[in-house]
Design an enzyme around this catalytic site. Structure first.
Site, PDB file in Angstrom:
ATOM      1  N   ARG A 205      -4.846  -1.691   8.817  1.00  0.00           N
ATOM      2  CA  ARG A 205      -5.847  -2.443   8.641  1.00  0.00           C
ATOM      3  C   ARG A 205      -5.966  -3.751   7.566  1.00  0.00           C
ATOM      4  O   ARG A 205      -4.822  -3.836   7.030  1.00  0.00           O
ATOM      5  CB  ARG A 205      -7.049  -1.837   8.086  1.00  0.00           C
ATOM      6  CG  ARG A 205      -6.747  -0.971   6.951  1.00  0.00           C
ATOM      7  CD  ARG A 205      -8.022  -0.003   6.470  1.00  0.00           C
ATOM      8  NE  ARG A 205      -7.649   0.780   5.405  1.00  0.00           N
ATOM      9  CZ  ARG A 205      -7.389   2.202   5.471  1.00  0.00           C
ATOM     10  NH1 ARG A 205      -7.568   2.514   6.923  1.00  0.00           N
ATOM     11  NH2 ARG A 205      -7.125   2.712   4.394  1.00  0.00           N
ATOM     12  N   ILE A 206      -6.696  -4.630   7.505  1.00  0.00           N
ATOM     13  CA  ILE A 206      -6.847  -6.004   6.930  1.00  0.00           C
ATOM     14  C   ILE A 206      -7.065  -5.599   5.358  1.00  0.00           C
ATOM     15  O   ILE A 206      -6.673  -6.294   4.529  1.00  0.00           O
ATOM     16  CB  ILE A 206      -7.400  -7.155   7.588  1.00  0.00           C
ATOM     17  CG1 ILE A 206      -6.720  -7.272   8.902  1.00  0.00           C
ATOM     18  CG2 ILE A 206      -7.409  -8.314   6.694  1.00  0.00           C
ATOM     19  CD1 ILE A 206      -5.138  -7.381   8.929  1.00  0.00           C
ATOM     20  N   SER A 207      -8.172  -4.555   5.224  1.00  0.00           N
ATOM     21  CA  SER A 207      -8.876  -4.425   3.824  1.00  0.00           C
ATOM     22  C   SER A 207      -9.247  -5.885   3.106  1.00  0.00           C
ATOM     23  O   SER A 207      -8.905  -6.002   2.113  1.00  0.00           O
ATOM     24  CB  SER A 207      -7.816  -3.659   2.994  1.00  0.00           C
ATOM     25  OG  SER A 207      -7.697  -2.237   3.716  1.00  0.00           O
TER      26      SER A 207
ATOM     27  N   SER B   7      -7.808  -5.653  -5.052  1.00  0.00           N
ATOM     28  CA  SER B   7      -8.958  -6.126  -4.178  1.00  0.00           C
ATOM     29  C   SER B   7     -10.251  -6.127  -4.837  1.00  0.00           C
ATOM     30  O   SER B   7     -10.343  -5.344  -5.987  1.00  0.00           O
ATOM     31  CB  SER B   7      -8.979  -5.539  -2.888  1.00  0.00           C
ATOM     32  OG  SER B   7      -9.676  -3.883  -3.102  1.00  0.00           O
TER      33      SER B   7
ATOM     34  N   ARG C  35     -12.270   2.446  -7.703  1.00  0.00           N
ATOM     35  CA  ARG C  35     -11.422   3.379  -8.520  1.00  0.00           C
ATOM     36  C   ARG C  35     -11.852   4.114  -9.658  1.00  0.00           C
ATOM     37  O   ARG C  35     -12.518   3.459 -10.513  1.00  0.00           O
ATOM     38  CB  ARG C  35      -9.933   2.847  -8.278  1.00  0.00           C
ATOM     39  CG  ARG C  35      -9.347   2.674  -6.857  1.00  0.00           C
ATOM     40  CD  ARG C  35      -7.883   2.409  -6.940  1.00  0.00           C
ATOM     41  NE  ARG C  35      -7.628   2.121  -5.464  1.00  0.00           N
ATOM     42  CZ  ARG C  35      -6.351   2.083  -4.991  1.00  0.00           C
ATOM     43  NH1 ARG C  35      -5.306   2.447  -5.787  1.00  0.00           N
ATOM     44  NH2 ARG C  35      -6.075   1.729  -3.794  1.00  0.00           N
TER      45      ARG C  35
ATOM     46  N   ARG D  35       2.039  -4.793   6.096  1.00  0.00           N
ATOM     47  CA  ARG D  35       1.468  -3.636   5.289  1.00  0.00           C
ATOM     48  C   ARG D  35       2.406  -2.593   5.647  1.00  0.00           C
ATOM     49  O   ARG D  35       2.666  -2.271   6.429  1.00  0.00           O
ATOM     50  CB  ARG D  35      -0.120  -3.478   6.064  1.00  0.00           C
ATOM     51  CG  ARG D  35      -0.768  -2.510   4.996  1.00  0.00           C
ATOM     52  CD  ARG D  35      -2.220  -2.270   5.570  1.00  0.00           C
ATOM     53  NE  ARG D  35      -2.895  -1.303   4.536  1.00  0.00           N
ATOM     54  CZ  ARG D  35      -4.132  -1.504   4.104  1.00  0.00           C
ATOM     55  NH1 ARG D  35      -4.963  -2.241   4.599  1.00  0.00           N
ATOM     56  NH2 ARG D  35      -4.615  -0.632   3.254  1.00  0.00           N
TER      57      ARG D  35
ATOM     58  N   ARG E  34       0.102   7.679  -2.382  1.00  0.00           N
ATOM     59  CA  ARG E  34       0.837   8.854  -1.735  1.00  0.00           C
ATOM     60  C   ARG E  34       2.121   9.015  -2.080  1.00  0.00           C
ATOM     61  O   ARG E  34       2.627  10.001  -2.090  1.00  0.00           O
ATOM     62  CB  ARG E  34       0.502   8.260  -0.112  1.00  0.00           C
ATOM     63  CG  ARG E  34      -0.989   8.665   0.387  1.00  0.00           C
ATOM     64  CD  ARG E  34      -1.084   7.873   1.548  1.00  0.00           C
ATOM     65  NE  ARG E  34      -1.603   6.653   1.390  1.00  0.00           N
ATOM     66  CZ  ARG E  34      -1.517   5.665   2.072  1.00  0.00           C
ATOM     67  NH1 ARG E  34      -1.189   5.894   3.412  1.00  0.00           N
ATOM     68  NH2 ARG E  34      -1.741   4.382   1.869  1.00  0.00           N
TER      69      ARG E  34
ATOM     70  N   ASN F 254     -11.145  -2.535  -5.059  1.00  0.00           N
ATOM     71  CA  ASN F 254     -10.503  -1.558  -5.993  1.00  0.00           C
ATOM     72  C   ASN F 254     -11.177  -1.261  -7.509  1.00  0.00           C
ATOM     73  O   ASN F 254     -10.899  -0.379  -8.048  1.00  0.00           O
ATOM     74  CB  ASN F 254      -8.843  -2.089  -6.301  1.00  0.00           C
ATOM     75  CG  ASN F 254      -8.209  -1.978  -5.134  1.00  0.00           C
ATOM     76  OD1 ASN F 254      -7.191  -2.881  -4.855  1.00  0.00           O
ATOM     77  ND2 ASN F 254      -8.106  -0.938  -4.168  1.00  0.00           N
TER      78      ASN F 254
ATOM     79  N   ASP G 270       0.834  -1.110  -0.008  1.00  0.00           N
ATOM     80  CA  ASP G 270      -0.118  -0.098  -0.158  1.00  0.00           C
ATOM     81  C   ASP G 270       0.818   1.370   0.142  1.00  0.00           C
ATOM     82  O   ASP G 270       2.064   1.305   0.362  1.00  0.00           O
ATOM     83  CB  ASP G 270      -0.899   0.054   1.197  1.00  0.00           C
ATOM     84  CG  ASP G 270      -2.041   0.908   1.181  1.00  0.00           C
ATOM     85  OD1 ASP G 270      -2.321   1.410   0.156  1.00  0.00           O
ATOM     86  OD2 ASP G 270      -2.857   1.101   2.182  1.00  0.00           O
ATOM     87  N   GLY G 271       0.346   2.315  -0.552  1.00  0.00           N
ATOM     88  CA  GLY G 271       0.926   3.691  -0.814  1.00  0.00           C
ATOM     89  C   GLY G 271       1.638   4.201  -1.947  1.00  0.00           C
ATOM     90  O   GLY G 271       2.037   5.219  -1.729  1.00  0.00           O
TER      91      GLY G 271
HETATM   92  C1  IPE Z   1      -5.615  -2.828  -0.153  1.00  0.00           C
HETATM   93  O1  IPE Z   1      -5.134  -1.538  -0.353  1.00  0.00           O
HETATM   94  C2  IPE Z   1      -5.663  -3.534  -1.563  1.00  0.00           C
HETATM   95  C3  IPE Z   1      -4.164  -3.659  -2.107  1.00  0.00           C
HETATM   96  C4  IPE Z   1      -2.941  -3.237  -1.635  1.00  0.00           C
HETATM   97  C5  IPE Z   1      -4.344  -4.170  -3.550  1.00  0.00           C
HETATM   98  P1  IPE Z   1      -6.267  -0.187  -0.648  1.00  0.00           P
HETATM   99  O2  IPE Z   1      -5.426   1.020  -0.557  1.00  0.00           O
HETATM  100  O3  IPE Z   1      -7.069  -0.539  -1.658  1.00  0.00           O
HETATM  101  O4  IPE Z   1      -6.818  -0.270   0.676  1.00  0.00           O
HETATM  102  P2  IPE Z   1      -7.989   0.671   1.625  1.00  0.00           P
HETATM  103  O5  IPE Z   1      -9.083   0.857   0.735  1.00  0.00           O
HETATM  104  O6  IPE Z   1      -7.131   1.667   1.892  1.00  0.00           O
HETATM  105  O7  IPE Z   1      -8.182  -0.014   2.793  1.00  0.00           O
HETATM  106  C1  IPE Z   2      -1.559   0.380  -3.337  1.00  0.00           C
HETATM  107  O1  IPE Z   2      -1.161   1.738  -3.541  1.00  0.00           O
HETATM  108  C2  IPE Z   2      -1.870  -0.370  -4.784  1.00  0.00           C
HETATM  109  C3  IPE Z   2      -3.209  -0.847  -4.853  1.00  0.00           C
HETATM  110  C4  IPE Z   2      -3.989  -0.868  -4.211  1.00  0.00           C
HETATM  111  C5  IPE Z   2      -3.498  -1.476  -6.429  1.00  0.00           C
HETATM  112  P1  IPE Z   2      -2.401   2.538  -3.365  1.00  0.00           P
HETATM  113  O2  IPE Z   2      -2.882   2.995  -4.717  1.00  0.00           O
HETATM  114  O3  IPE Z   2      -3.573   2.181  -2.540  1.00  0.00           O
HETATM  115  O4  IPE Z   2      -1.742   3.889  -2.803  1.00  0.00           O
HETATM  116  P2  IPE Z   2      -2.303   4.957  -1.941  1.00  0.00           P
HETATM  117  O5  IPE Z   2      -2.991   4.231  -0.676  1.00  0.00           O
HETATM  118  O6  IPE Z   2      -3.449   5.642  -2.440  1.00  0.00           O
HETATM  119  O7  IPE Z   2      -1.481   5.779  -1.338  1.00  0.00           O
HETATM  120 MG    MG Z   3      -4.007   2.330  -0.692  1.00  0.00          MG
END
Ligand code: IPE
Ligand code: IPE
Ligand code: MG
Length: 243
Positions: A191-193, A62, A68, A185, A21, A65, A17-18
């Site tokens: 969180r587990i998401s 996920s 988005r 994570r 950002r 996702n 994740d991230g």
């Molecule tokens: C969880 O990340 C899913 C993946 C890393 C593929 P998200 O960025 O989608 O999770 P939330 O929505 O912030 O919990």
């Molecule tokens: C994780 O990074 C990748 C996926 C969930 C596909 P994010 O795209 O969720 O990045 P942030 O949470 O918006 O920073």
């Molecule tokens: Mg994210």
């Protein structure tokens, strides 16, 4: 840092994740974040295999996702195909067996095709099992398992009394994976998401502020080092474990 090579977790799962950002902090768009995230995947896969981790499961997309913006979803799918094409050679060289979990039928045709090809090409490899969670949701996984079991009960293939953890496990996408030992994570979210609900029942959780594109080999070592200091009691007392 010295890792205890006799205590390497056999199943590591990562919520990567991230990306978004990280890109924002660089003044770049989310695509750049996802692209750089792929590079981190390459590094971590290679290092995990080198350390002797038997199973590495990565959360890539996920069931949530899909919410988005359409453009971002398309970018993620396109990036997936190009990375699979690029990485097949490296996976072969590292003896990695590639697999997926999640409902692939909802993914675009070219993605399904490339996944199928990569799975076929690596099936005889005997090294680390790399599992990509795609259109994966823990609740969806359990729901489809219960549905299948219900059908089997209805058709007298299974009797209700015999439904136990082994039977439930056999109907999961993750049926061939052991329980998760270490769940990592990145990005500071704790969180587990909806990831791997069944298989993380007794996982050790590790959260780090590092954003996924910056997560590297030494961060992985830190996570494993932390894991190795923990006492996994599985319900027992510390005294029992040390007896
Ligand atoms: C969880 O990340 C899913 C993946 C890393 C593929 P998200 O960025 O989608 O999770 P939330 O929505 O912030 O919990
Ligand atoms: C994780 O990074 C990748 C996926 C969930 C596909 P994010 O795209 O969720 O990045 P942030 O949470 O918006 O920073
Ligand atoms: Mg994210």
């Amino acid at each position: 840092m010295n890792l205890d090579l006799s205590k390497i977790p056999s199943h590591v799962a990562i919520i990567m994740d991230g990306n978004g950002r990280w890109a924002k902090a660089q003044g770049k768009n989310r695509l750049f974040g996802h692209k750089t995230g792929v590079k981190a995947v390459q590094k971590i896969v290679e290092e995990s295999a080198r350390l002797g981790i038997e199973n590495l499961t990565l959360y890539a997309f996920s069931t949530e996702n899909w919410k988005r913006p359409e453009k971002e979803v398309t970018i993620l799918m396109t990036l997936l195909v190009s990375s699979l094409k690029k990485e097949l050679k490296q996976m072969t060289e590292n003896n990695i067996l590639f697999n997926t979990i999640g409902d692939l039928s909802k993914l675009p045709g070219p993605v399904q095709k490339e996944l199928k090809y990569t799975i076929e090409q690596t099936q005889n490899n005997s090294g680390m099992k790399l599992t990509l969670a795609l259109n994966y949701g823990g609740k969806e996984e359990l729901t489809q398992a219960f549905k299948e079991i219900a059908h089997k009960v209805k058709n007298n293939i299974i009797s209700p009394e015999n439904v136990d953890e082994t039977i439930i496990n056999k109907h999961l996408y993750t049926q061939n994976l052991p329980d998760v030992d270490l769940l990592i994570r990145t990005s500071g979210e704790e969180r587990i998401s909806n990831f791997l609900l069944w298989k993380i029942a007794y996982a050790e959780l590790y959260f780090t502020e590092i954003l996924w594109p910056e997560f590297n080999e030494s961060h992985l070592h830190l996570a494993i080092h932390d894991y190795q200091k923990r006492e996994r009691r599985f319900g027992k007392t510390s005294e029992q474990l040390n007896a």
